[in-house]
Design a protein around this motif. Structure first.
Motif, PDB file in Angstrom:
ATOM      1  N   LEU A 114      -1.350  -3.343   7.937  1.00  0.00           N
ATOM      2  CA  LEU A 114      -1.341  -3.460   6.482  1.00  0.00           C
ATOM      3  C   LEU A 114       0.067  -3.268   5.963  1.00  0.00           C
ATOM      4  N   THR A 130      -8.640  -0.721  -1.777  1.00  0.00           N
ATOM      5  CA  THR A 130      -8.249  -0.865  -0.372  1.00  0.00           C
ATOM      6  C   THR A 130      -8.518   0.429   0.383  1.00  0.00           C
ATOM      7  N   VAL A 166      -7.420  -7.589   3.090  1.00  0.00           N
ATOM      8  CA  VAL A 166      -7.876  -6.454   3.900  1.00  0.00           C
ATOM      9  C   VAL A 166      -9.396  -6.519   4.067  1.00  0.00           C
ATOM     10  N   ALA A 214      -0.292  -1.103   0.730  1.00  0.00           N
ATOM     11  CA  ALA A 214      -1.709  -1.485   0.644  1.00  0.00           C
ATOM     12  C   ALA A 214      -2.601  -0.332   0.203  1.00  0.00           C
ATOM     13  N   THR A 263      -1.958  -8.345   7.357  1.00  0.00           N
ATOM     14  CA  THR A 263      -2.488  -8.797   6.068  1.00  0.00           C
ATOM     15  C   THR A 263      -1.413  -9.408   5.174  1.00  0.00           C
TER      16      THR A 263
END
Length: 159
Positions: free
Chosen positions: A68, A78, A55, A72, A23
């Motif tokens: 990630l 998230t 995400v 994150a 990501t």
């Protein structure tokens, strides 16, 4: 940070016959800027919003392994997106993290005393990582191959 997300994620993806998607790379491709530039120019909150959107998009469209960024899961949105998915926490200790990241790091959250910042980030983030993870794997003193094998074995046992 320095846990081996990209390396281990790539090994797991290869073993599963899937692709690895990162990501952080998605955010950089979308904005045409590096993560460091986004942090400096727009601030961490702006980056986290971009990261959350990346995400969400990846979870909706990607059927492989997703890597990630280390921060994150600090974003509640998230964390909500990750609910119901297999989430692996690659646990790394301070000494190994410093060795892997390096003391001359250009990472935006490590400006100043790199070792002290990594320790503070680990202390702050570990409880959050643990709360999101469906599997935690120790990485200290282990090869990426050994870590990937442990993940694959654990995922096969829960399938």
């Amino acid at each position: 940070m320095g846990a081996g997300k990209t390396t281990v994620g790539g090994l797991v993806a290869d073993a599963l016959g899937r692709r690895l998607r990162d990501t952080d790379q998605d955010v950089e491709a979308l904005t045409g800027r590096t993560i460091s530039e986004i942090f400096v120019d727009d601030g961490e909150a702006a980056f986290r919003a971009l990261e959350r959107a990346a995400v969400a998009e990846a979870l909706a469209t990607h059927d492989g392994v997703l890597s990630l960024g280390g921060g994150a899961v600090l974003d509640p949105g998230t964390r909500d997106l990750l609910a119901g998915h297999d989430v692996v926490f690659l646990r790394v200790g301070l000494s190994d993290a410093v060795k892997r990241v390096g003391l001359g790091s250009s990472r935006p959250l490590l400006l100043g005393n790199v070792r002290g910042r990594i320790k503070a980030l680990l202390d702050e983030r570990t409880p959050i990582y643990e709360s999101v993870a469906t599997l935690s794997v120790e990485t200290d003193g282990r090869t990426a191959e050994d870590v990937a094998t442990e993940i694959l074995t654990a995922l096969a046992a829960t399938a």
